[in-house]
Every structure is written in structure tokens, then in C-alpha cells.
Design an enzyme around this catalytic site. Structure first.
Site, mmCIF file in Angstrom:
data_model
loop_
_atom_site.group_PDB
_atom_site.id
_atom_site.type_symbol
_atom_site.label_atom_id
_atom_site.label_comp_id
_atom_site.label_asym_id
_atom_site.label_seq_id
_atom_site.Cartn_x
_atom_site.Cartn_y
_atom_site.Cartn_z
ATOM 1 N N LYS A 263 0.875 -1.185 0.000
ATOM 2 C CA LYS A 263 0.000 0.000 0.000
ATOM 3 C C LYS A 263 0.905 1.225 0.000
ATOM 4 O O LYS A 263 1.568 1.512 0.994
ATOM 5 C CB LYS A 263 -0.929 0.018 1.214
ATOM 6 N N ARG A 268 -3.179 9.118 -5.586
ATOM 7 C CA ARG A 268 -3.851 8.147 -6.458
ATOM 8 C C ARG A 268 -4.130 8.841 -7.793
ATOM 9 O O ARG A 268 -4.658 9.948 -7.833
ATOM 10 C CB ARG A 268 -5.168 7.706 -5.831
ATOM 11 N N ARG A 283 -8.049 11.226 -6.542
ATOM 12 C CA ARG A 283 -8.936 10.405 -5.711
ATOM 13 C C ARG A 283 -10.351 10.958 -5.670
ATOM 14 O O ARG A 283 -11.315 10.227 -5.665
ATOM 15 C CB ARG A 283 -8.313 10.365 -4.308
ATOM 16 N N GLU A 313 -0.419 4.671 -8.051
ATOM 17 C CA GLU A 313 -0.110 5.610 -6.979
ATOM 18 C C GLU A 313 1.206 6.287 -7.359
ATOM 19 O O GLU A 313 2.198 5.602 -7.648
ATOM 20 C CB GLU A 313 0.031 4.823 -5.667
ATOM 21 N N LYS A 446 -7.573 -3.539 3.159
ATOM 22 C CA LYS A 446 -6.292 -2.961 3.590
ATOM 23 C C LYS A 446 -5.932 -3.426 4.994
ATOM 24 O O LYS A 446 -6.816 -3.645 5.832
ATOM 25 C CB LYS A 446 -6.314 -1.442 3.505
HETATM 26 P P1 ATP Z 1 -6.389 6.121 3.317
HETATM 27 O O1 ATP Z 1 -6.835 7.379 3.974
HETATM 28 O O2 ATP Z 1 -6.115 4.989 4.242
HETATM 29 O O3 ATP Z 1 -5.363 6.279 2.239
HETATM 30 P P2 ATP Z 1 -8.560 6.104 1.542
HETATM 31 O O4 ATP Z 1 -9.883 6.275 2.175
HETATM 32 O O5 ATP Z 1 -7.986 7.214 0.748
HETATM 33 O O6 ATP Z 1 -7.593 5.574 2.643
HETATM 34 P P3 ATP Z 1 -8.593 3.386 1.112
HETATM 35 O O7 ATP Z 1 -9.797 2.727 0.610
HETATM 36 O O8 ATP Z 1 -8.329 3.262 2.546
HETATM 37 O O9 ATP Z 1 -8.627 4.871 0.621
HETATM 38 O O10 ATP Z 1 -7.275 2.844 0.443
HETATM 39 C C1 ATP Z 1 -7.125 2.854 -0.897
HETATM 40 C C2 ATP Z 1 -6.064 3.857 -1.248
HETATM 41 O O11 ATP Z 1 -4.773 3.280 -1.147
HETATM 42 C C3 ATP Z 1 -6.228 4.164 -2.692
HETATM 43 O O12 ATP Z 1 -7.012 5.335 -2.774
HETATM 44 C C4 ATP Z 1 -4.850 4.359 -3.240
HETATM 45 O O13 ATP Z 1 -4.577 5.742 -3.296
HETATM 46 C C5 ATP Z 1 -3.943 3.759 -2.210
HETATM 47 N N1 ATP Z 1 -3.144 2.630 -2.695
HETATM 48 C C6 ATP Z 1 -1.833 2.481 -2.447
HETATM 49 N N2 ATP Z 1 -1.362 1.347 -2.945
HETATM 50 C C7 ATP Z 1 -2.393 0.714 -3.551
HETATM 51 C C8 ATP Z 1 -2.531 -0.516 -4.234
HETATM 52 N N3 ATP Z 1 -1.513 -1.340 -4.409
HETATM 53 N N4 ATP Z 1 -3.772 -0.827 -4.693
HETATM 54 C C9 ATP Z 1 -4.827 -0.002 -4.518
HETATM 55 N N5 ATP Z 1 -4.745 1.182 -3.867
HETATM 56 C C10 ATP Z 1 -3.542 1.543 -3.382
#
Ligand code: ATP
Length: 608
Positions: A263, A268, A283, A313, A446
Site C-alpha cells: 500500500k 492516487r 482520488r 499511486e 487494507k
Molecule cells: P487512506 O486514507 O487509508 O489512504 P482512503 O480512504 O484514501 O484511505 P482506502 O480505501 O483506505 O482509501 O485505500 C485505498 C487507497 O490506497 C487508494 O485510494 C490508493 O490511493 C492507495 N493505494 C496504495 N497502494 C495501492 C494498491 N496497491 N492498490 C490499490 N490502492 C492503493
């Protein structure tokens, strides 16, 4: 529809709290519109001119607005002098109420919704010399052509302060309701049918991110017409999100054999390529193409004339040490000026983790393992050993690091490895899972680094109020903020924490300025809070918060929506980020995520 009629609906909706009631009223409004008027109405009720990805914000300065009012009053004597209007605005506080009181137009205006919308679009696009004066006189004419009530909403709209609290999900409800009137005898059947229609509407929205377009197609062609809305290059697809679990074992129990990736903590990027044309969305679906020139040129080089939509990312890259920068450094790439200079100082690497569309075909509905195979056919795959980077030298894109396993222990080892390298944790993916646009579910899970003795994850809270500073903080004018989680069921923001630490003085001051701009005299109808702050603010700003633990609380409202006596509260919360530009209020942590986190915490404490 006459703009005055539209304003009467806005006035009713302004005083409405519940999401269902709001959706019912909005649906009534929509039924009174022609299909071609629908997009304008839907954008405008959300205070926008176009969907966010089209980047057409409305936010006129108060000074220009006052001059337009002055001009609209023409020779109506003293009351039109801008000096007086300044004073009046200071007294009234709300540009909308001031506009209404001035009675610039007539009792019944002649302008219609489409005319006003087109005029506002033109006004917002005017630039160059003489444009300010032209904007003022166009706006003045609009004020003269509508009722005082309409002036109220027009003034708020042009200043970007309409704030009716109508979120995307309320609009989806309202659109579904245009097809199905109120529950007849059989309420259960009505609810089932409603759910089915709602899913179709939401599904179409997830694919094009444009509620105006969905609304127009639905009103023109009915539910079957929505089939014509398919992913297309240039229209962002609403992004898939992750659920949380607490260990490798839980992940394998849930998914069986799974793909597991690092991660990464960067930006994003959803990248759309159409021959030589490349667009990038963030995002929250805003266009960020200008920020990433190296992604644009490398995407062009890799894809040539092919069409594609893929996600990755983007991380700042430190070439000397062959390592990625932490987010705090990567974020400095976010800027409007001197982009090229900055891109030389902090080059980017982009770890590609999904492919949604390729060569004219929608791929997102295929299983993850197949999408990954296609992805690896397009982007360089470098299978790094520990501590090596995924992206080969001299490349910008590389496939994300991935292992496939059905062994919990292997997941835990991979997790330790990536955390040791400074990543946030891992994301496990269901091998046969489709890309679920716009939703958070267990297709992606996650598992984040857990902070010793702390809650196993940060939460994203919407700010609903703030407190004056005491002691040393007096001069900052802010001592703490009141944060809330989102409840998608009711469309409400429910208080969960008062947060008074985590930011530098400078950042507190910046935050206070942003909050001042959102101050409202009363708590908005969508807000439920157990505490009363010194100032309420319109729920818009999202911050990331870390806390020691989640506790049950008789004070806060989060988690009480199902009639529970106690809500949830965060113990020792502190902000780990200032306002997050990449998240809107409806993307904050939800009540059900809080319940899940509470459960994860309970299980962890049982294990320890
Ligand atoms: P956080 O605040 O924890 O980043 P979030 O609410 O923005 O979370 P989550 O659903 O928790 O989003 O986590 C997905 C995010 O992780 C994605 O928006 C992306 O930006 C990031 N990410 C990093 N590595 C990866 C990966 N290998 N696959 C998918 N998403 C990834």
C-alpha cells in the site's frame, strides 16, 4: 422552468433536515423539469456549474458581487452605493439575505433556469481585460430579472455558498424516485423496486461521475437508457475503495487465495489515454493532469495510439538513495506554478495497480487476475528483491509489487517487509473480484501499520465546528475543532471527537481561516452533535485523525443512529494532516467503518 419556481424548491429544501425528505422534494423538482433542464438543476443544487472533474468552480469575490448588486439597483438612490452595501453585508452577514432584502428585481421574474445557468457558465468563463466589468453587468441583469427570493440563491451560488447539504447519494435517491412515486399499498414491494432502480442509477453514476448526464439520460430514456452510459476515456470512473481487516489470517479466511500488494502512500492517479491525449484524475475526481508532466509524457510513450484507463499511486522518488519519499515530501509536488522545476527536484514514479479499460474495451468487469495479466502486458514488471524498487531505472511507470498466496503467514511476512521499508501496509485483492467503482467492499482489503498502543488506523473526520483558543492559543483564535463521521444512510454528520492537537501554529491559523469562510449561525440540518462548539461550520473540510482508542461515549452522536444509547468517541485524538484536498465530506470515515474499527480493536485487545 422559471428560475423563481426553482428557487421556491431551493427554499423548501433549505429548511429540510432528513435525507429522505430532501430526496422526495428534489425528486418533485426533477419531475417538473424537461430532460434538458435536468443537468443544470442538478449541478446548481450542489453549488456547481459542472461536475467537479470539469473544473468550473463558481466562487466570485464579494467585491464583484456587491458591485453587481449596486448596478442592479441602478439609480435607486442611496441604497445602491457600494459603501453602504459593504456596511449592509457586514451587518447581515449573508450575501444571499442581503440580495433578497435589496429587492433588485420584481415580484415575478421573467428569467428561466436554463437561461440563468447558461449566463452563469458564460460569466465564469470570461477572462481578460474588461471581463470584470462585463461580469458585473451580466450578473446585475440577472438580479433584475428574478424575484427577491431568487436573488438570495443567485448571490449565494455565485459566491460558492449555496450549501444546501445535498450530497451525491441524495441526488441518486431523488433520481430513482422520479421513476417510482410514493409507496402505494405495498410498501415492501416499493422498497425492493426502489433499491433496484437506485442501484442502476448509482451504477451509471459510478461509471461517468456526472450526475447531470445520468439525470438527463434517465429523464429522457428511462432506466433502460442508462445502459448507454459506459466507461469512456476522459470521464473519470468513481474509484474503488478498501475495507479493513486486522491480520493475514482474517484476510485469507475472507478471500481464500489472494493477491497482496504494497500500500503506497502518494497520489492516487486515474490515468486516461486516448492516442496522444492524456488526462489524469485524483482520488476525488478532480483533474490533476497539469501537476504531472512526466506521467503524461511517459503514458504517451508507453501507450502510443492505444486507448486505456488505468490507476496507480504516484510517489516522489529519491534517485540518489533509490527510495520513495514519504508523503510529506511527495505532497510538495501539488502546486500550480513552477511545476517543471519541481518535477526535476522531486521526480515521480507511478506504481500501476489496476487496468480498467484497454483498446476500446471495458476491462473493469473482468476478474482481478485477468486485469493484472493485461496490466503486466502493458507496464514494466520488475520483481524486486527486498529493498529494490518496483520501477526499473529510467522508467516512470511500473507494475505494483504483488505476491499471490493462500498462506496467512506469508501475508504477515510480506506485511512486515513492506512496513520495514516505510510503506503504509498492504492491500489484499480478491482474485476473481471485479473493479467495484465507487464502493468500499471486501474485494480490496487494507491492513495498515498499527501504531503501538493506538487505534489500528487513522480516521478521516469532517469538521463541523471549532472552539476559540484559550491561553497560548488565544492569539490563534482557535483552540480545537469538532469532528464528525458520515452516515450514508441518513446523510448526516455525527460528532465523534473534539481535537485540539497535532498541528503547528501556522497550520492552525490556516485552518481557522478556512473554517471562518464556512461559518454558519446554526448547526446545519445534516449535523448531529453532542457538543456545542463556539462556532458551527458547514461540513466540508476533512482532516485525518489518529487516536489512542475508540471508546463508547454518552456525549457523541456517532453510532447512535440505530437507537443505541451510547455513541463512539475517540480518545486522545490528534490531527495528522491539515485539510485533505483529496476527500469530500461524503468520503470521510463512515459510522459503519467506526463500528468495524471498534470490533478490530476489541479483537486485538482480546489477543494481547
Ligand atoms: P487512506 O486514507 O487509508 O489512504 P482512503 O480512504 O484514501 O484511505 P482506502 O480505501 O483506505 O482509501 O485505500 C485505498 C487507497 O490506497 C487508494 O485510494 C490508493 O490511493 C492507495 N493505494 C496504495 N497502494 C495501492 C494498491 N496497491 N492498490 C490499490 N490502492 C492503493
Amino acid at each position: 422552468m422559471k428560475f423563481d419556481t426553482f428557487s421556491e424548491y431551493l427554499s423548501r429544501m433549505e429548511g429540510t433536515a432528513g435525507r429522505l425528505e430532501l430526496a422526495a422534494q428534489l425528486s418533485e423538482l426533477l419531475r417538473g423539469l424537461t430532460p434538458s433542464e435536468t443537468p443544470a438543476a442538478l449541478y446548481m443544487v450542489q453549488g456547481q456549474l459542472l461536475p467537479p472533474f470539469a473544473g468550473e468552480p463558481m466562487g466570485m469575490a464579494a467585491r464583484l458581487l456587491l458591485r453587481a448588486m449596486e448596478r442592479a439597483l441602478g439609480d435607486q438612490g442611496e441604497k445602491g452605493r457600494s459603501r453602504d452595501l459593504d456596511a449592509l453585508l457586514a451587518e447581515v452577514g449573508d450575501p444571499g439575505l442581503l440580495a433578497e432584502r435589496l429587492k433588485m428585481g420584481r415580484e415575478h421574474g421573467h428569467l428561466d433556469l436554463s437561461g440563468i445557468y447558461e449566463a452563469l457558465l458564460e460569466i465564469s468563463r470570461m477572462s481578460g481585460s474588461g471581463s470584470q466589468d462585463e461580469k458585473i453587468s451580466r450578473l446585475a441583469k440577472l438580479f433584475q430579472g428574478v424575484s427577491p427570493l431568487s436573488s438570495r440563491y443567485l448571490a449565494r451560488f455565485v459566491m460558492g455558498r449555496l450549501r444546501l447539504g445535498i450530497g451525491d447519494s441524495t441526488i441518486v435517491d431523488a433520481l430513482a424516485r422520479t421513476l417510482l412515486l410514493s409507496p402505494a399499498e405495498d410498501e415492501k414491494a416499493w422498497k425492493t423496486e426502489m433499491k433496484r432502480i437506485r442501484q442502476r442509477v448509482e451504477g451509471a453514476y459510478n461509471l461517468c461521475s456526472d450526475l447531470g448526464r445520468v439525470g438527463e439520460v434517465l429523464r429522457r430514456e428511462g432506466i433502460e437508457g442508462l445502459r448507454s452510459i459506459r466507461p469512456s476515456v476522459g470521464y473519470p470512473i468513481r474509484m474503488a475503495l478498501c475495507e479493513r481487516l486486522g491480520s493475514g489470517a482474517e484476510i485469507i479466511e475472507k478471500l481464500g487465495r489472494a493477491a497482496v500488494e504494497s500500500k503506497y502512500d502518494g497520489f492516487r492517479c486515474q490515468i486516461h489515454c486516448d492516442g496522444s491525449h492524456v488526462r489524469i484524475f485524483s482520488r476525488n475526481l478532480e483533474e490533476t493532469t497539469g501537476m504531472f508532466p512526466e506521467l503524461v509524457s511517459e503514458a504517451r510513450a508507453i501507450l502510443g495510439r492505444r486507448t486505456a484507463i488505468f490507476e496507480g499511486e504516484a510517489l516522489g522518488y529519491d534517485g540518489e538513495n533509490d527510495s520513495y519519499h514519504p508523503f510529506q515530501v511527495t505532497i510538495t509536488r501539488k502546486r500550480k506554478h513552477n511545476i517543471l522545476e519541481k518535477s526535476e527536484e522531486i521526480p515521480l514514479k507511478c506504481l500501476v495497480f489496476d487496468l480498467l479499460y484497454l483498446d476500446g474495451e471495458t476491462i473493469m468487469e473482468r476478474p482481478f487476475s485477468e486485469r493484472r495479466r493485461l496490466l503486466e502486458g502493458v507496464f514494466p514488471v520488475h520483481r524486486p528483491k527486498f529493498s529494490e524498487r518496483e520501477v526499473p531505472p529510467d522508467h516512470v511507470f511500473g507494475a505494483s509489487r504483488l505476491i499471490e498466496t493462500d498462506d496467512p503467514h506469508t501475508i504477515d511476512l510480506f506485511f512486515d517487509e513492506v512496513v520495514e521499508e516505510g510503506f503504509e501496509g498492504i492491500i489484499a485483492k480478491r482474485l476473481d473480484g471485479v473493479y467495484t467503482a465507487g464502493s468500499r467492499n471486501f474485494n480490496w482489503i487494507k491492513l495498515k501499520r498499527s501504531y503501538k498502543g493506538a487505534l489500528s488506523d487513522t480516521v478521516d473526520l469532517v469538521l463541523i465546528g471549532y472552539y476559540r483558543g484559550k491561553g497560548l492559543r488565544t492569539r490563534l483564535g482557535i483552540g480545537a475543532v469538532l469532528g464528525a463521521v458520515f452516515d450514508p444512510e441518513s446523510g448526516r454528520y455525527l460528532s465523534i471527537a473534539r481535537i485540539g492537537s497535532g498541528l503547528t501554529e501556522e497550520k492552525w491559523k490556516d485552518l481557522r481561516e478556512m473554517l471562518d469562510d464556512l461559518r454558519v449561525p446554526e448547526p446545519p440540518p445534516t449535523v448531529r452533535s453532542g457538543l456545542v462548539p463556539d462556532f458551527w461550520v458547514y461540513p466540508k473540510i476533512v482532516v485525518t485523525v489518529l487516536a489512542d482508542e475508540l471508546t463508547r461515549s454518552p456525549v457523541h452522536q456517532a453510532g447512535r443512529s440505530e437507537g443505541e444509547e451510547e455513541g463512539y468517541a475517540l480518545r486522545f485524538p490528534r490531527m495528522v494532516s491539515g485539510p485533505r484536498a483529496d476527500k469530500g465530506p461524503e468520503e470521510a470515515t463512515t459510522v459503519s467503518e467506526i463500528r468495524r474499527l471498534f470490533e478490530l480493536q476489541r479483537q486485538r485487545s482480546l489477543r494481547e
